[in-house]
Design a protein around this motif. Structure first.
Motif, PDB file in Angstrom:
ATOM      1  N   ASP A 165      13.808 -14.048  -2.068  1.00  0.00           N
ATOM      2  CA  ASP A 165      14.307 -13.416  -3.297  1.00  0.00           C
ATOM      3  C   ASP A 165      13.776 -11.995  -3.482  1.00  0.00           C
ATOM      4  O   ASP A 165      13.716 -11.490  -4.590  1.00  0.00           O
TER       5      ASP A 165
ATOM      6  N   TRP B 110      25.723 -31.040  -1.886  1.00  0.00           N
ATOM      7  CA  TRP B 110      25.424 -29.618  -2.107  1.00  0.00           C
ATOM      8  C   TRP B 110      24.454 -29.458  -3.275  1.00  0.00           C
ATOM      9  O   TRP B 110      23.581 -28.582  -3.259  1.00  0.00           O
ATOM     10  N   THR B 111      24.576 -30.307  -4.298  1.00  0.00           N
ATOM     11  CA  THR B 111      23.684 -30.201  -5.463  1.00  0.00           C
ATOM     12  C   THR B 111      22.263 -30.612  -5.083  1.00  0.00           C
ATOM     13  O   THR B 111      21.289 -29.940  -5.459  1.00  0.00           O
TER      14      THR B 111
ATOM     15  N   ALA C 246      20.792 -27.830  -3.031  1.00  0.00           N
ATOM     16  CA  ALA C 246      20.418 -26.689  -3.890  1.00  0.00           C
ATOM     17  C   ALA C 246      19.047 -26.943  -4.524  1.00  0.00           C
ATOM     18  O   ALA C 246      18.169 -26.071  -4.516  1.00  0.00           O
TER      19      ALA C 246
ATOM     20  N   GLU D 167      18.622 -13.149   3.408  1.00  0.00           N
ATOM     21  CA  GLU D 167      18.052 -14.358   4.005  1.00  0.00           C
ATOM     22  C   GLU D 167      17.932 -14.190   5.526  1.00  0.00           C
ATOM     23  O   GLU D 167      16.906 -14.561   6.116  1.00  0.00           O
TER      24      GLU D 167
ATOM     25  N   ASP E 230      13.114 -22.169  -2.101  1.00  0.00           N
ATOM     26  CA  ASP E 230      12.450 -21.719  -0.886  1.00  0.00           C
ATOM     27  C   ASP E 230      13.096 -20.479  -0.280  1.00  0.00           C
ATOM     28  O   ASP E 230      12.596 -19.905   0.682  1.00  0.00           O
ATOM     29  N   LEU E 231      14.242 -20.079  -0.818  1.00  0.00           N
ATOM     30  CA  LEU E 231      14.987 -18.963  -0.219  1.00  0.00           C
ATOM     31  C   LEU E 231      14.370 -17.621  -0.610  1.00  0.00           C
ATOM     32  O   LEU E 231      13.711 -17.490  -1.645  1.00  0.00           O
TER      33      LEU E 231
ATOM     34  N   LEU F 170      16.313 -26.762  -1.739  1.00  0.00           N
ATOM     35  CA  LEU F 170      16.194 -25.566  -0.892  1.00  0.00           C
ATOM     36  C   LEU F 170      16.141 -24.234  -1.628  1.00  0.00           C
ATOM     37  O   LEU F 170      15.438 -23.308  -1.199  1.00  0.00           O
ATOM     38  N   TRP F 171      16.867 -24.100  -2.729  1.00  0.00           N
ATOM     39  CA  TRP F 171      17.024 -22.759  -3.307  1.00  0.00           C
ATOM     40  C   TRP F 171      15.689 -22.116  -3.687  1.00  0.00           C
ATOM     41  O   TRP F 171      15.535 -20.911  -3.548  1.00  0.00           O
TER      42      TRP F 171
END
Ligand SMILES: NC(=O)c1ccc[n+]([C@@H]2O[C@H](COP(=O)([O-])OP(=O)(O)OC[C@H]3O[C@@H](n4cnc5c(N)ncnc54)[C@H](O)[C@@H]3O)[C@@H](O)[C@H]2O)c1
Length: 312
Positions: A260, A247-248, A251, A202, A257-258, A254-255
């Motif tokens: 990979d 946090w959920t 997640a 990242e 968009d991370l 955002l996740w």
């Protein structure tokens, strides 16, 4: 009971591993097939132990005791003799590790435990040439550089090792004030390197995209939600402090968009091609003038020692 330890390979990791054991009273035999280098290793170990004295981790007398507990072994046969626990720390080449273990097996007593410091190879492959009996006494013990300072050691809690032998190895690491963790499945990179690389992927993506420059990304890690908080609390405590609901939601938002990607970024490949490998070639993300490299490495270790002193 483990008392006599042999370390095979005295390079970046091996000499620090020897110091990590010897300073707690274990008798350590240190072997390397590069004999002229091996003869220089005691002075390297002594200067690293002296740095620990300056950092307030150990006393003056501990240096002499640690050095007195280390014996150089000029042959593999000599290293095998009387060893309760042998760890191989030779280069990350499967055939080389297999060959050394195969040669060692008949040279060692039945009880000797075999360990590998491999970063990326599977336990079952490294121990493939060993007798079934020895396989049950073989384990990955994965240290972190510099091994005489970093507390974590990852232990493979899979393969055929009986519980009581695993416990003996686990307690060995507790006895040298390490923080052993159990890795229950044979996954590439074990745990710590997987976590580090998730962050690195990242961070390199954000640099490549120009979202922030390298210096600010370093500061985000050192002073923010990852390294700063996590150095005292790991992950789950931080999540509990913030709230599982938050946090959920993050997640979910955002996740997707991370980053990979599965391969290294082009700018990293370009740096390698240009010989910009970091400290060892004088330039990486920063420039390291040749006459200051030793001092820069010492300063890096000094900061780690200060941090270790704060957390132990
Ligand atoms: N460097 C790291 O940060 C790091 C961290 C964790 C694990 N490891 C793992 O530790 C192992 C060693 O890595 P390193 O960085 O210390 O390597 P290194 O190249 O610095 O040291 C390896 C040493 O082994 C010696 N050697 C080579 N062939 C030998 C042989 N046949 N018999 C005896 N000695 C031999 C070399 O002379 C050298 O001194 C690798 O498996 C690596 O993946 C490295």
């Amino acid at each position: 009971m483990i008392k006599n330890i042999s370390v095979l390979g005295a390079g970046t990791m091996g000499h620090g591993i020897a110091l990590a054991f010897s300073r707690f009273g274990y008798s350590v035999k240190l072997y390397d097939n590069n004999i002229s280098y091996l003869n220089e290793v005691p002075s390297i170990i002594r200067s690293e132990a002296e740095q620990m004295v300056r950092g307030g981790l150990i006393g003056d007398a501990d240096v002499d005791n640690a050095m007195a507990n280390i014996e150089l072994a000029p042959t593999l046969e000599g290293a095998a003799e009387g060893a309760d626990f042998i760890i191989e720390v030779v280069p990350e080449i499967l055939e080389l590790k297999q060959e050394i273990f195969k040669t060692l097996d008949p040279l060692c007593g039945e009880e000797t435990i075999f360990a590998s410091n491999t970063s990326s190879l599977r336990l079952k492959d490294v121990i493939q040439p060993l007798s079934e009996k020895r396989k049950a006494r073989s384990i990955i013990c994965h240290w972190f550089n510099p091994p005489h300072i970093i507390p974590l050691v990852e232990l493979s809690n899979y393969g055929n090792m009986p519980e009581d032998i695993f416990k003996e190895v686990y307690e060995l690491f507790l006895s040298i004030e390490k923080k052993p963790i159990k890795i229950n499945q044979d996954v590439a990179g074990l745990v710590s390197n997987r976590l580090q690389n998730a962050l690195a992927r990242e961070a390199f993506y954000l640099m490549e995209e120009g979202v922030a420059d390298a210096e600010d990304i370093n500061d985000a890690i050192t002073y923010g939600g990852t390294a700063f908080r996590m150095s005292v609390a790991g992950l789950t405590e931080i999540v509990d402090m913030g709230g599982i609901d938050i946090w959920t939601s993050v997640a979910g938002n955002l996740w997707g968009d991370l980053e990979d990607r599965a391969d290294a970024n082009q700018f990293l490949l370009d740096m390698v091609k240009a010989g910009k490998l970091g400290l060892k070639t004088g330039e990486g993300f920063s420039v390291y003038p040749e006459d200051r490299r030793a001092e820069i490495k010492e300063d890096f270790n000094d900061r780690l020692i200060r941090h270790l002193r704060d957390i132990v």
